[in-house]
Design an enzyme around this catalytic site. Sequence first.
Site: not given
Ligand code: C5P
Length: 246
Positions: A40, A67, A69, A72, A124, A215
């Site tokens: 991603k 990603d 998002k 606009d 989330t 992460r």
């Molecule tokens: O580090 P972590 O596992 O929390 O990363 C989650 C990834 O998913 C990040 O790149 C974040 O931008 C993305 N994301 C998210 N919630 C969403 C959509 C994408 O956490 N609703």
Amino acid sequence: MDTDIRTKAKQHLACALDLPNLKEAQALARRIQHEVGYLKVGLELFTSAGSEAVSLVRSLGLKCFLDLKLHDIPATMARAAAAAADLGVDLLTVHASAGPEALSQVLKATAHSNMRTLAVTVLTSSDEKDLKAIGVLKPPLEQVRDLACMAVEQGVSGFVCAAPELHVLREVAGPNAFLVTPGIRPSLADSFDQKRVADPAWAVEHGSNLLVVGRPIRDAKDPARSASQIVASIATVLNRAESDHP
Ligand code: C5P
């Protein structure tokens, strides 16, 4: 573990290359390339490396999840989505809250490609208090359902949602919808700023088609091992499902 099942399981895992530059993204991508189906590219990397980040993913033979998002005016979203499709992106995120006209124009502008548009309903990282602060007085789950219904009406067939919302999205979007779940934490991992988290097996068992993990892989001592452990838990669920419905 059956190699076929492992190969299938990898197609259910996207690792977020949440890194500041192409060099660091390359280093992580090369370490984990055999353990994931998707990489991603998010706002940080795309802002710094642009389309080279997409080329990096494609050069490794992996699927690219862009990603951005997008949110606009409809014409700008449609043109940006068409540009992403032309780069060979497989999945692109847009905010459902951009509205029905924007979603409809994005789908029209990318209908010629294989790229799937994923609508984000409620991030989330947001909870009821965060929604209230931006003027949304409904509980998060209600807001998720309403935005998803509107997006489905426009023809959207893919969604990003938190694991506890999978049942709502499946109900609204149907059995063929592609549901993508961030906020995945292998048990005992730090949940950081994600407020609605689940472990990988639970999310797949509850209908997630693709897990997004950032992460817990990026910051692991051994990222390939961490990704491989997640693939193993996905594979266990797929294996069980295949034995139940051979
Ligand atoms: O580090 P972590 O596992 O929390 O990363 C989650 C990834 O998913 C990040 O790149 C974040 O931008 C993305 N994301 C998210 N919630 C969403 C959509 C994408 O956490 N609703």
